[in-house]
Design an enzyme around this catalytic site. Structure first.
Site, PDB file in Angstrom:
ATOM      1  N   GLU A 321      50.362  -4.114  32.485  1.00  0.00           N
ATOM      2  CA  GLU A 321      50.124  -2.696  32.771  1.00  0.00           C
ATOM      3  C   GLU A 321      49.810  -2.501  34.252  1.00  0.00           C
ATOM      4  O   GLU A 321      48.866  -1.788  34.614  1.00  0.00           O
ATOM      5  CB  GLU A 321      48.967  -2.168  31.911  1.00  0.00           C
ATOM      6  CG  GLU A 321      49.147  -2.441  30.424  1.00  0.00           C
ATOM      7  CD  GLU A 321      48.082  -1.795  29.562  1.00  0.00           C
ATOM      8  OE1 GLU A 321      48.437  -0.940  28.745  1.00  0.00           O
ATOM      9  OE2 GLU A 321      46.895  -2.131  29.727  1.00  0.00           O
ATOM     10  N   CYS A 414      43.868   5.221  24.335  1.00  0.00           N
ATOM     11  CA  CYS A 414      43.169   5.636  25.555  1.00  0.00           C
ATOM     12  C   CYS A 414      43.735   6.929  26.132  1.00  0.00           C
ATOM     13  O   CYS A 414      43.003   7.743  26.701  1.00  0.00           O
ATOM     14  CB  CYS A 414      43.239   4.527  26.594  1.00  0.00           C
ATOM     15  SG  CYS A 414      44.903   3.894  26.897  1.00  0.00           S
TER      16      CYS A 414
HETATM   17 ZN   LIG Z   1      45.964   5.097  28.522  1.00  0.00          ZN
END
Ligand SMILES: [Zn+2]
Length: 651
Positions: A321, A414
């Site tokens: 990420e 998230c």
């Molecule tokens: Zn996120």
């Protein structure tokens, strides 16, 4: 919304006029600009930003609350409180989704204090958190229910301080809007425990996922309690000493490879990097530590000039990420996590306040209207986690990984609650004010109630049109003051008129500054030229070579399969370099006020995968292309999409 409900909302908002929004520098802070505040900005129902915020309140936020129940996040807290025997559900940092939703609810309550559903969510969840909190102030359901023996034992992985940070940010929102004193009290109990454990004489440790730094700085701003700020600074100072170990991806992944003031490049997990940078700016302005601010501005130049997508998205690697190498910006493998777009917006707001430099407002605008806005479906109930700039024909998506359509929720959720908190606090990001006047950084249908009896109404169809009409509704004491209006970096030609008379007003440092002894009723018009731009990438961005991205105003456009004739493969479409690209409105696409039309050509896709020597591409019959705003892609049907469009070879 009914007229009655609207007027109640307006009255309630007026009652909360003093409510500060995200980032409220103390009077002593080294801050070039001061936020006007959440309670002093009202978004109109007609404009795009107002529509987004209403959709957030009516759809996204209730959807998040439902999913916190459905996915077990609330149940985890009940178990931690000893009220149920349930298995722990979801990620070990699942509490942070609750905290982010609470933050969103607290911001939203500033505009909708009569919303009984929101009110009870805040009250009930705060009460549950209080019951789940340990006697010493510790609050984390995973490490209470599943792994109490590991409390504080695995800072590289645990997300304990990350979760604490989001709890604190929820409390800051609740404190600023008056939504819940109890939430502030319980968050302070936890923060006091952090000061005791990690403070000057305590354990030397940092969190693998930054977030606590900016949260503690904001809690200091809310409470005036200096140890919170000192701890935020200590967490920054301790980074880069290898306290987190090597981990799976190495210390660059969690920004622990070098002291924060010495770092030259953004690295690793993009969300972590950007939250850390937000904390650096907060601590810099509150402590007067310019070395931190300088480092943050230097890293901005690396991030924005070498590692940011044309949509404002950050992060080009799925594996960790993370940011890639310089100019490594593959559109089809773009990660561009929604949380990174949010974090970039929040970081740029901090830099704008600290420095007054328009380039940060430009970046806020770019990410807001493109990478961030694209993450939410038109119905407000489906979301992207990663935000590619291209989806190929035959794209194989494995569920949540590189999804080609927005999903209602994620196992790592998230992003959706993060969207909710930014949308709910959006009015707090539009303007700044001081004794000298009012600065407007982002345009939309809105009104501004600045201190000193200065009220400005703004009417515009931005971002669809560049004409921004302002009216000085109340002019203050009669002393001269400045109305400063941002001229976006993409805008080459603009005109200003006051009371219908053209005025010469050259932008200085990105802002037109109009200083007058204003009288009520005076109108100001800023007309921003919005020609279609054919944007090209730096030659080192190999993945976009030979392509252009179409943009108009702040919006980046894209091609979608839905607009191609049946049987045409999107990857084979070329843009005709000699033909104009024009703004248009299509009756069959009423939900898109402005599309772009262009002439395209279909390339002959025959031949083998590899050929010796240069390949001469043959292009066939022309076809009309329709480009739609990138943020609206994927709302009609699932299918291929691309931002970077190959240009047909000439000659
Ligand atoms: Zn996120």
């Amino acid at each position: 919304m009914t007229q009655q409900k609207l007027s109640e909302t307006v009255q309630a908002a007026a009652g909360l006029q003093e409510a500060a929004g995200p980032v409220a520098p103390t009077p002593a802070a080294l801050s070039a600009l001061r936020p006007l505040g959440l309670g002093r900005v009202r978004l109109g129902e007609e404009g795009l930003l107002g529509q987004w915020r209403r959709r957030n309140a009516e759809d996204t936020l209730p959807h998040c609350v439902d999913n916190l129940h459905g996915s077990g996040n609330i149940g985890n807290l009940r178990t931690a409180a000893g009220e149920s025997e349930g298995e722990f559900a979801g990620m070990w940092f699942a509490d942070s989704d609750v905290h982010k939703t609470l933050e969103a609810a607290a911001w939203q309550l500033a505009a909708s204090p009569e919303d009984a559903g929101l009110r009870s969510f805040v009250d009930d969840t705060t009460a549950l958190l209080a019951r789940a909190q340990q006697a010493d102030g510790y609050l984390n359901s995973y490490f209470t229910v599943v792994a109490p023996q590991d409390r504080w034992a695995k800072p590289d992985w645990s997300h304990e301080l990350y979760c604490a940070g989001h709890l604190i940010q929820a409390a800051v929102a609740a404190g600023r809007t008056g939504a819940s004193d109890a939430l502030v009290t319980l968050a302070r109990r936890f923060a006091d425990l952090l000061v005791e454990r990690f403070g000057p004489d305590g354990v030397e440790e940092v969190c693998g996922h930054p977030e606590i730094e900016t949260a503690l700085a904001e809690l200091y701003r809310l409470t005036g309690h200096r140890p919170y700020l000192d701890l935020a600074r200590r967490f920054l100072d301790l980074r880069g000493r290898g306290l987190l170990g090597h981990g799976r991806f190495g210390p660059r992944y969690y920004q622990d490879h070098q002291p924060v003031r010495e770092v030259r490049e953004v690295t690793g997990h993009a969300v972590r990097q950007l939250y850390l940078l937000a904390g650096m700016v907060d601590v810099a302005v509150e402590t007067g530590d310019l070395s931190l601010l300088n480092a943050a501005e230097r890293l901005w130049e690396d991030a924005v000039n070498r590692r940011t997508y044309v949509t404002g998205a950050h992060g080009s690697r799925h594996r960790d990420e993370a940011y890639g190498d310089p100019y490594e910006l593959p559109p089809d493998r773009a990660y561009g996590e929604t949380c990174a777009a949010i974090a970039s917006f929040q970081w740029n707001w901090r830099l704008l306040l600290a420095t007054g430099r328009a380039r940060y407002a430009d970046e806020m605008e770019r990410v807001l209207y493109n990478a961030f806005a694209a993450a939410v479906s038109s119905d407000g109930r489906h979301f992207f986690y990663s935000n590619p700039l291209q989806v190929r024909t035959g794209h194989a998506s494995a569920g949540e990984e590189a999804a080609a359509r927005r999903l209602p929720w994620y196992s790592c959720a998230c992003c959706p609650p993060n969207i909710a908190r930014l949308m709910a606090s959006l009015p707090g990001y539009l303007a700044t004010a001081d004794d000298d006047g009012l600065w407007i950084h982002l345009y939309g249908d809105a009104s501004f109630d600045a201190p000193g009896g200065r009220r400005v109404e703004m009417r515009t169809a931005y971002p669809w049109q560049g004409r921004i009409e302002l009216e000085i509704a109340e002019a203050g004491t009669g002393q001269p003051w400045t109305l400063a209006l941002r001229v976006p970096g993409w805008c080459d030609a603009y005109a200003v008129s006051i009371g219908g008379e053209p005025v010469r007003a050259a932008a200085r440092d990105g802002y037109v500054r109009l200083t007058r002894a204003w009288t009520p009723g005076t109108t100001v018009v800023l007309d921003l030229g919005m020609p279609v731009r054919q944007v090209t990438a730096h030659p080192r961005v190999d993945a976009a070579r030979g392509c252009v991205a179409l943009a108009r105003g702040p919006l980046v456009y894209c091609l979608e399969q839905a607009d191609l004739p049946h049987g045409t493969v999107l990857e084979d479409v070329r843009l005709d370099p000699g033909a104009p690209v024009t703004p248009d409105h299509r009756e069959d696409l009423p939900e898109i006020p402005v599309v772009l039309t262009a002439t395209g050509l279909v390339a002959d896709a025959g031949g083998s995968l590899y050929t010796a020597g240069a390949r001469r591409e043959r292009t066939g019959t022309p076809l009309m292309l329709t480009a739609v705003p990138y943020f609206l892609w994927g709302n009609r049907s699932e299918g291929p999409m691309r931002v970077w469009i190959p240009v047909a070879a000439t000659g």
